[in-house]
Scaffold this motif. Structure first.
Motif, PDB file in Angstrom:
ATOM      1  N   UNK A 278      49.086  43.129  64.580  1.00 52.98           N
ATOM      2  CA  UNK A 278      49.420  41.839  64.889  1.00 52.98           C
ATOM      3  C   UNK A 278      48.575  41.362  65.637  1.00 52.98           C
ATOM      4  N   UNK A 279      47.915  42.084  66.918  1.00 50.07           N
ATOM      5  CA  UNK A 279      46.922  41.239  67.317  1.00 50.07           C
ATOM      6  C   UNK A 279      45.530  40.868  66.668  1.00 50.07           C
ATOM      7  N   UNK A 280      45.075  41.845  66.051  1.00 57.77           N
ATOM      8  CA  UNK A 280      44.230  41.554  64.852  1.00 57.77           C
ATOM      9  C   UNK A 280      44.368  39.994  64.110  1.00 57.77           C
TER      10      UNK A 280
ATOM     11  N   UNK B 292      40.200  43.382  73.134  1.00 60.08           N
ATOM     12  CA  UNK B 292      40.686  44.934  73.453  1.00 60.08           C
ATOM     13  C   UNK B 292      41.835  44.730  73.823  1.00 60.08           C
ATOM     14  N   UNK B 293      41.985  46.479  73.868  1.00 67.36           N
ATOM     15  CA  UNK B 293      43.612  46.581  74.158  1.00 67.36           C
ATOM     16  C   UNK B 293      43.701  48.344  75.062  1.00 67.36           C
ATOM     17  N   UNK B 294      44.583  49.058  75.551  1.00 69.38           N
ATOM     18  CA  UNK B 294      44.832  49.679  75.705  1.00 69.38           C
ATOM     19  C   UNK B 294      46.018  50.931  74.664  1.00 69.38           C
TER      20      UNK B 294
ATOM     21  N   UNK C 171      51.088  39.095  73.405  1.00 69.02           N
ATOM     22  CA  UNK C 171      50.375  38.349  74.429  1.00 69.02           C
ATOM     23  C   UNK C 171      50.796  38.661  75.851  1.00 69.02           C
ATOM     24  N   UNK C 172      51.299  39.538  76.298  1.00 73.63           N
ATOM     25  CA  UNK C 172      51.505  39.573  77.384  1.00 73.63           C
ATOM     26  C   UNK C 172      50.518  40.361  78.474  1.00 73.63           C
ATOM     27  N   UNK C 173      49.436  40.485  77.343  1.00 74.94           N
ATOM     28  CA  UNK C 173      48.531  41.367  77.674  1.00 74.94           C
ATOM     29  C   UNK C 173      47.224  40.638  77.921  1.00 74.94           C
ATOM     30  N   UNK C 174      47.363  39.387  76.986  1.00 71.16           N
ATOM     31  CA  UNK C 174      46.291  39.113  76.601  1.00 71.16           C
ATOM     32  C   UNK C 174      46.496  37.095  77.302  1.00 71.16           C
ATOM     33  N   UNK C 175      47.449  36.809  78.102  1.00 72.77           N
ATOM     34  CA  UNK C 175      47.224  35.510  78.797  1.00 72.77           C
ATOM     35  C   UNK C 175      45.956  34.542  79.177  1.00 72.77           C
ATOM     36  N   UNK C 176      44.968  34.950  78.692  1.00 75.92           N
ATOM     37  CA  UNK C 176      43.669  33.803  79.192  1.00 75.92           C
ATOM     38  C   UNK C 176      43.726  33.713  77.498  1.00 75.92           C
TER      39      UNK C 176
END
Ligand code: NDP
Length: 384
Positions: A269-271, A280-282, A22-27
């Motif tokens: 989790x992201x999926x 996108x992910x790193x 969530x922190x990586x995808x604030x939008x």
């Protein structure tokens, strides 16, 4: 449009990894609700960062600490299990990540579904205990259940674009845990420190022990049965020690689809949180040259009896999976307290399967009673 999330069990292994996503995808995401059992310190820290509408701490003895720490922040603070159940129904929530461990996750998940919230399901015990109830309520309320467990996420990803095709069979992959290849003499002497060292995954204590006994794979078979509407005969397990292939679907034409990637729970989790979008992910990428061989073997159900017991519970259905779940929760907690040996965990589960009354079509109340009766019996079986 942002998704508004509740994270039940935000202080655990899944919960903290979800907050990293969530922190990586604030939008993409807004956090509405965070809950913990007793870890007030981490819950306070998370609340200050994500500023959810509400936080709940189940252990009410910690409530005042959390209230004091957050009194300058625009965050409502409640305590107790009932407050989790109430808060999860807030209008502003779209999707609930159920990352509480064990049977305690069942009631909040049922109430979230009843309130029409979509579910990202990590808490596999919910479907093990009351799969029929949970999935039929989800259907009635038009609620989607997105799997978070990596194996079920793999199956779900393999099924994208295949909804009109029948599944012939699925293969859930298992790492085999830290004791793969060991015999019963070895397991008789195993200590919790050894069992807590999983070769591929860093997880909460309960699921790590379940992975060492292979009970985790049994629970996952039952979870898969309900998530994907399969019969026990359609669900198989294959040991794959590298944990690169996360699971496989076989279709009626014999074709097989597998989902693969490095073992990292943030990906499933992201999926689940982002579905249907792949964000996108790193995260680290898989490199074929680091894995020149991917290997597969049959699970050893004679040595790892919990898997055989869970398969039997799945076959019998009714309240039997609820019985094995409760007995297992008690046995694992005892093992973690050094009150039970590794092999004795299976003895406790088997005894409860034989002694607790079987109910073919249990109601919610039957599950509650089965859980409590089984826990009582399992506790009596443990050495003082
Ligand atoms: P953890 O033990 O790390 O975290 C459990 C979370 O639930 C914590 O936030 C804990 O709060 C909270 N909690 C525990 N008991 C209660 C209770 N009685 N009431 C309310 N909250 C409670 O577990 P994991 O994150 O490892 O696992 C969570 C679920 O996800 C399990 O069902 C597990 O099987 C499943 N899962 C986990 C995976 C993993 O990689 N960890 C992989 C796949 C599935 P506190 O911190 O305050 O104690």
């Amino acid at each position: 449009m942002k998704k508004h999330l509740a994270i039940l069990g935000s202080t655990g292994s899944i919960g903290t990894q979800a907050l990293q996503v969530i922190r990586s995808h604030p939008d993409h995401f807004e956090v509405e609700l965070l809950t913990a059992n007793g870890n007030a310190r981490l819950l306070i820290q998370q609340a200050k960062e994500f500023l959810p509408n509400t936080v709940v701490i189940a252990d009410t003895s910690k409530l005042q600490d959390v209230r004091d720490a957050l009194k300058e922040f625009p965050v409502k603070v409640f305590g107790g299990e009932e407050a989790i159940i109430q808060s999860v129904q807030m209008d502003s929530i779209d999707l609930v990540l159920t990352a509480i461990v064990g049977y305690a996750g069942l009631k909040p998940t049922l109430e979230a579904i009843r309130a029409g919230k979509h579910i990202a399901l990590a808490n596999k015990e919910t479907l093990v205990v009351a799969g029929e109830l949970v999935t039929s309520l989800a259907k009635e309320k038009a609620v989607n259940i997105y799997p978070v467990d990596s194996e079920h996420s793999a199956i779900f990803q393999c099924l994208a674009g295949e909804w009109h095709n029948n599944i012939e069979k699925i293969y859930l992959t298992a790492s085999g845990g830290p004791f793969r290849g060991k015999d019963k003499n070895f397991l008789a002497e195993v200590k919790k420190e050894q069992a807590l060292k999983h070769p591929n995954w860093d997880m909460g204590a309960k699921i790590t022990i379940d992975s060492a006994t292979l009970m985790n794979k049994g629970l996952e078979m039952i979870e898969a049965k309900w998530l994907f509407g399969l019969t026990p005969e359609q669900i198989d397990v294959v040991v794959h020690p590298q944990s690169i292939i996360h699971s496989i679907v076989q279709f009626e034409d014999g074709s097989m689809k597998a989902q693969m990637g490095l073992p990292d729970m943030k990906l499933p989790i992201q999926y689940a949180l982002g579905y249907p979008q792949r964000m996108k992910s790193d995260f680290n990428r898989f490199d074929f040259t680091n894995y020149p061989s991917l290997t597969f073997e049959k699970p050893d159900t004679n040595t790892f009896r919990n898997l055989a017991l869970a398969m039997e519970a799945m076959r019998q259905g009714g309240n039997m999976p609820c019985i094995i779940n409760a007995a297992n929760e008690v046995a694992v907690a005892a093992f973690l307290r050094n009150q039970s040996g590794f092999l004795e965990m299976s003895d406790v589960i088997e005894d409860c399967m034989n002694k607790i009354s079987f109910i073919q079509q249990p109601s919610y109340q039957d599950y509650v009673e089965t859980d409590s009766e089984t826990r009582k019996r399992a506790l009596e079986l443990l050495p003082a």
